[in-house]
Design an enzyme around this catalytic site. Structure first.
Site, PDB file in Angstrom:
ATOM      1  CB  CYS A 162      -0.958  -0.008   1.190  1.00 31.82           C
ATOM      2  SG  CYS A 162      -0.178  -0.313   2.797  1.00 31.82           S
ATOM      3  CE1 TYR A 163       1.924   4.366   4.885  1.00 24.29           C
ATOM      4  CE2 TYR A 163       2.814   2.334   5.787  1.00 24.29           C
ATOM      5  CZ  TYR A 163       2.125   3.526   5.965  1.00 24.29           C
ATOM      6  OH  TYR A 163       1.645   3.855   7.208  1.00 24.29           O
TER       7      TYR A 163
END
Length: 358
Positions: A162-163
């Site tokens: 996600c990051y």
């Protein structure tokens, strides 16, 4: 038992199995795939809830899913499914995958097992031995906006973290075109608590998170080498950066703010043209208008990434920003986007999710 509201022409459906269907990312996969006209879930895998009705684990699925949870037998699942999503902790897929399984089913892995090409880097940052290094070279990093053509023919997709998804898409155009002094790149990121998963952890209890914000994984977060590797590929040379994530008291969302010195003078119009060039026609990346900063509430529940930038002429730095839903574009939505590409479907099928406000 299959999902209750069956779709027409199910004999032509893509048969989907989900290992880890009762985690947050797994449940988001179920939610999205129930609205996908070309996919049918045939296996709701969950080591923790075997034989328990899925709708008893997630009551939002009442009268939508009648199936009971099954185990994580990849060998058996590969005989029933065209594609397997593994929304599992690090190490699971690497210990379970085999040539026989890949010969029967395509796999989209939501863990980090095949994201990093250097096995020594993976083992250092994740503190575990990689059990299937022979498949690392074959695995395609599933960032659709960058690797679209490679994804189409892949057997094994490493769904991005996600990051890294939000970080890379926020800065990619300027890295690719050489506008940044990459030795000065710093990425600051903030995420809601669902990013830590559904497992019970003291640090994620309501009283620990509410009315609080904190940095964590400072200098040691496992997404750092993934971001560095992808930006190194974009830049054509090694990138080493500072990445600091923060936990904020909200359920969903990631906000990235990245800083770097410009390697050459440029004005707003020039950099805006670069972003527009790279993301022209991209369904799920929205380049915002001038001076509009991305906000997590305007992408929540959707597969969109909102990006923008501002030039600080006083310091000759550019501030690059991005916002997205960590469970959709940061996990399940991107995984379905990859599936669509792999099976020759419209990339947005099942993903026309309008952001939820408020």
């Amino acid at each position: 038992m299959p999902q209750r509201r069956r779709k027409e022409g199910k004999e032509n459906m893509i048969k989907v199995g989900i290992i880890g269907s009762t985690g947050y990312a797994g449940q988001e996969l179920v939610r999205i795939l129930l609205g996908h006209k070309d996919a049918e879930i045939v296996w709701y895998g969950s080591r923790s809830y075997i034989d328990k009705r899925y709708a008893d684990v997630y009551r939002n699925m009442f009268e939508l899913v009648d199936a009971a949870c099954m185990d994580d037998n990849m060998e058996e699942l590969s005989k029933r499914a065209d594609v397997i999503f593994t929304a599992t902790p690090q190490g699971f897929l690497a210990s379970a995958v085999s040539e026989d399984i890949l010969g029967r089913s395509r796999i989209i892995d939501l863990s980090a097992d095949f994201r990093i090409k250097d096995v020594a880097v993976y083992e250092k940052w994740y503190n575990m031995e990689h059990k299937s290094p022979q498949f690392i070279k074959e695995a395609v990093y599933g960032l659709c906006e960058v690797n679209r053509e490679k994804i189409k023919d892949a057997r094994l997709i490493a769904n991005p973290g996600c990051y890294p998804t939000c970080s890379v898409l926020s800065v990619y155009p300027l890295v690719k075109e050489g506008y940044l002094d990459l030795s000065t790149l710093i990425i600051d990121a903030k995420s809601g608590t669902s990013g830590a998963g559904r497992g019970a952890k003291v640090d994620n209890l309501y009283c620990e998170v509410n009315e609080n914000i904190k940095a964590y994984g400072v200098t040691t977060h496992r997404h750092t080498p993934e971001i560095e590797e992808q930006l190194s590929i974009a830049a054509g040379s090694p990138v080493i950066l500072s990445f600091t994530p923060h936990l904020v008291p909200m359920n969903r969302g990631i906000l990235v703010t990245a800083y770097a010195s410009l390697s050459k003078r440029a004005d707003y119009e020039e950099l805006k043209a670069v972003y527009d060039h790279y993301y022209a026609g991209e369904r799920f990346v929205r380049v915002l208008e001038r001076n509009i900063c991305p906000e997590t509430r305007f992408v929540e529940g959707s597969n969109y990434v909102d990006v923008n930038f501002r030039i600080d002429e006083r310091t000759n730095r550019v501030v690059m920003m991005g916002a997205m839903d960590n469970l959709v574009k940061g996990a399940a939505g991107q995984a379905v986007q990859n599936m669509n590409l792999m099976f020759g479907l419209p990339e947005c099928e099942g993903l026309e999710l309008v952001p939820m406000v408020p």
